[in-house]
Design an enzyme around this catalytic site. Structure first.
Site, PDB file in Angstrom:
ATOM      1  N   GLU A  89       0.838  -1.191   0.000  1.00 57.71           N
ATOM      2  CA  GLU A  89       0.000   0.000   0.000  1.00 57.71           C
ATOM      3  C   GLU A  89       0.875   1.243   0.000  1.00 57.71           C
ATOM      4  OE1 GLU A  89      -4.140  -0.838   1.701  1.00 57.71           O
ATOM      5  OE2 GLU A  89      -2.829  -0.524   3.399  1.00 57.71           O
ATOM      6  N   SER A 108      -6.607   3.505  -2.759  1.00 61.17           N
ATOM      7  CA  SER A 108      -7.603   4.047  -3.692  1.00 61.17           C
ATOM      8  C   SER A 108      -8.035   3.040  -4.761  1.00 61.17           C
ATOM      9  CB  SER A 108      -7.092   5.349  -4.335  1.00 61.17           C
ATOM     10  OG  SER A 108      -6.865   6.321  -3.338  1.00 61.17           O
TER      11      SER A 108
HETATM   12  P1  PGA Z   1      -8.261   3.407   0.511  1.00 59.74           P
HETATM   13  O1  PGA Z   1      -7.537   2.698   1.762  1.00 59.74           O
HETATM   14  O2  PGA Z   1      -8.801   2.318  -0.362  1.00 59.74           O
HETATM   15  O3  PGA Z   1      -9.333   4.255   1.126  1.00 59.74           O
HETATM   16  O4  PGA Z   1      -7.215   4.221  -0.183  1.00 59.74           O
HETATM   17  C1  PGA Z   1      -6.787   1.537   1.601  1.00 59.74           C
HETATM   18  C2  PGA Z   1      -6.214   1.103   2.920  1.00 59.74           C
HETATM   19  O5  PGA Z   1      -5.811   1.953   3.728  1.00 59.74           O
HETATM   20  O6  PGA Z   1      -6.139  -0.115   3.207  1.00 59.74           O
END
Ligand code: PGA
Length: 254
Positions: free
Chosen positions: A170, A215
């Site tokens: 991530e 995202s």
């Molecule tokens: P997001 O978060 O999809 O809102 O970007 C992903 C995560 O933090 O696991």
């Protein structure tokens, strides 16, 4: 080898116990037609909603994940929750080392390693998060940071243990920002992670699912999930709406 795609919804600090039940109630019929053998799907509600979610998911094919854990099984650790306690509630997976925990709550590679070990010892399946900040990417440090985090968290594990876990890549700059890594950026880092896993666990590396997170939405999921080393997604914001989350799950079926 073919790895079953694994999609996990990280609800973060959203949803009361009642709201969790309602969201599962909305997810259930949408999930019903999906081929469960080809995609594994979990939800990670906050601790306070785990019990109601555990009840609500019965018969839906959804699995339960927790967002965090303490590394001891019990003790004088006010405010903490242990892996055996989570297991007792019907939790199957546990997210460890999410960047929000590293950045806002002082988690380190050392604490992530201890938590990963505790999760495995309790018979739960860890989802270990790694990823660079924007400053680190701009300084060309992405691979060094990810390597440090992967070795730090997983360095002491056996091949048999590695085989059971999931790594979530991530990039911090993509979380909750609407900015997604390009498919090429994601695949590049995922391939490096796979290489590190191979060094640590040999052939077990081919069984480890590497999720992408940051995202992930209905309109970018299928393309990301089509990359050879992108084996799933850790989904934040888009996991809070049943239609959006199921659209992402469908992206894994193509
Ligand atoms: P997001 O978060 O999809 O809102 O970007 C992903 C995560 O933090 O696991």
């Amino acid at each position: 080898m073919a790895r079953t795609k694994f999609i996990c919804g990280n609800w973060k600090m959203f949803k009361t116990a009642g709201e969790a039940r309602e969201l599962v109630r909305q997810l259930a019929p949408l999930m019903a037609g999906l081929a469960r053998r080809t995609v594994q799907v979990a939800i990670a509600p906050p601790f306070t909603a785990l019990a109601s979610a555990a009840e609500a998911i019965a018969g839906t094919g959804l699995e339960l994940a927790a967002q965090n854990v303490h590394w001891e099984a019990q003790g004088a650790f006010t405010g903490e929750v242990s892996a055996p306690m989570l297991k007792d509630l019907g939790v199957k997976h546990c997210i460890v080392g999410h960047s929000e925990r590293r950045q806002l709550f002082g988690e380190t590679d050392a604490s992530v390693a201890k938590k990963t070990r505790a999760v495995l010892e309790a018979g739960l399946l860890p989802i270990v998060c790694v990823g660079e900040t924007l400053a680190e990417r701009e300084a060309n440090e992405t691979m060094a940071v990810v390597e440090r985090q992967v070795r730090g968290a997983l360095g002491g594990l056996s091949a048999a243990e590695l085989r059971t876990l999931t790594v979530a890549y991530e990039p911090v700059w993509a979380i909750g920002t609407g900015k997604t890594a390009t498919t090429a950026q994601a695949q590049e880092v995922h391939a490096v992670i796979r290489g590190l896993l191979r060094e640590l666990g040999g052939g077990a590396a081919d069984e480890v699912r590497i999720q992408y997170g940051g995202s992930v939405k209905a309109d970018n999921a299928a393309e990301l999930l089509a990359q050879p080393d992108v084996d799933g997604a850790l989904v934040g914001g888009a996991s809070l709406k049943a239609q959006d989350f199921v659209a992402i799950v469908k992206g894994a079926l193509r």
